[in-house]
Write an enzyme that holds these catalytic residues in place. Sequence first.
Site, short mmCIF file in Angstrom:
data_model
loop_
_atom_site.label_atom_id
_atom_site.label_comp_id
_atom_site.label_asym_id
_atom_site.label_seq_id
_atom_site.Cartn_x
_atom_site.Cartn_y
_atom_site.Cartn_z
N GLU A 115 -10.35 -7.50 -4.60
CA GLU A 115 -10.14 -8.55 -3.59
C GLU A 115 -11.40 -8.71 -2.75
O GLU A 115 -11.69 -7.88 -1.89
CB GLU A 115 -8.95 -8.16 -2.69
N GLU A 166 -8.35 -14.04 -1.61
CA GLU A 166 -7.67 -14.31 -0.34
C GLU A 166 -8.34 -15.47 0.37
O GLU A 166 -9.56 -15.51 0.54
CB GLU A 166 -7.70 -13.07 0.57
N HIS A 223 0.88 -1.17 0.00
CA HIS A 223 0.00 0.00 0.00
C HIS A 223 0.91 1.22 0.00
O HIS A 223 2.02 1.18 0.55
CB HIS A 223 -0.85 0.11 1.26
N ASP A 252 -0.26 -12.53 2.37
CA ASP A 252 -0.98 -11.54 3.17
C ASP A 252 -1.18 -12.14 4.56
O ASP A 252 -2.29 -12.51 4.95
CB ASP A 252 -2.32 -11.20 2.51
N ASP A 287 2.28 2.01 3.42
CA ASP A 287 3.27 1.08 3.99
C ASP A 287 4.68 1.57 3.71
O ASP A 287 5.57 1.44 4.54
CB ASP A 287 3.18 -0.32 3.36
MN LIG Z 1 -7.44 -10.91 5.35
#
Ligand SMILES: [Mn+2]
Length: 437
Positions: A230, A266, A99, A337, A102
């Site tokens: 996502e 995810e 991101h 992740d 980040d």
């Molecule tokens: Mn998650």
Amino acid sequence: MAYFPAIPQIAYEGAKSKSSLAFHFYDPDEVILGKPMRDHLRFAMSYWHTMCAEGADMFGVGTLRKNYGQSDPVASALAKADAAFELMQKLRLDFYCFHDRDIAPEAETLAETNARLDTVADRLEELQQATGIRPLWGTANLFGHPRYQNGAASSCSPEVFAFAAAQVKKAIELTVRLGGGGYVFWGGREGYETLLNTNYALEQENIARLFTLARDYARSIGFTGSFYIEPKPREPMKHQYDYDAATAIGFLRKYGLEGDFKLNIEANHATLAGHTFQHELRIAREEGFFGSIDANIGDPLLGWDTDQFPTNVYDSALAMWEVLEAGGFTLGGLNFDAKTRRPSNRFEDLFQAYIAGMDSFALGLRVAVKLRADGRLGEFVQQRYAGYQTGLGAQITGGKATLQSLEAWALAQGEVATTSGRQEYLEAVLNDVMFGG
Ligand SMILES: [Mn+2]
């Protein structure tokens, strides 16, 4: 400068190794089905969990400090970049995902924040050139700052929409500059807490407007990569709009975005939606939206997004089955992740967590290849639907049957035969392949 002096370069030592700082199943250069494992798996580091998250939870502060010896925000961000590349090199990770916030923390104004991003991007570019490591995808954090409390594109406030758009523009520019193959929209706070205060239709349209603006701008500055949505059903909002793969696909098709957008699936978000990881990958693949993966696992006993490092080989094997059936990754890959559990509060734990996750997906790949070679699962499914190849079935799938013709056929019969689904046998086949000789 070595930020992790006690950690060696992680090598492949094979299944008999007892070393906790070696790969037991992931051999990056081993050729499987015509290409090296590293190209099948395309592992990526998540900058946020790995370099930034310190273990804080709802009940307590962080347990592992990650300022990399610096107190000034920009100096800390630069040190973080150096540490990130040391970590990725030692773990033989070829990609990272980030991101905007980040890689550089937000300053007082947007202009100052963007200047910080440029400073850190200079360093990232140097590190990329020195190592060959590059972004799998970039994204913008449109959920952390208080201005996004009601969402970003779906906010009730056009001023917030404008800030989100400005942030997305800069994040796309950074992704293009750093050579990222993808740009992700995780829904962040795009959802609602209560319908009593929500204009659902306008919020949906505004999300599509931001996606369209982002797509058009990115293409105008030379971005040839893929956009990803996502899916996630809940958390932080009570109801997130990108609930699951099927919901996100319907949205993309409604707004004409299917040519540019695919899905980043995810594992833990699948669990929260009441699906399996394989289910979400199957939907994405069969509908033509297979893109990339955030690899983690949730805890079936917990109802929130624990983002744990993946270690369940049944899950990773069935996921890699779907990846192979999709023809493998193109621009996407497997992004971890994932974060270590709060009590795993040493950097050594972080390295061991990556090794465990990478080895689990390496095992998953190896099992998926064996499952395909074994052939029993694929053969069973083919046989199960074989009736649709000829006769009555071919009339139905060929569009030749009508309700009248089918009624006439059924009236002429007694009862039809049923066939066993043989689930238990098929689960035993999976165990055979995983644990048999
Ligand atoms: Mn998650």
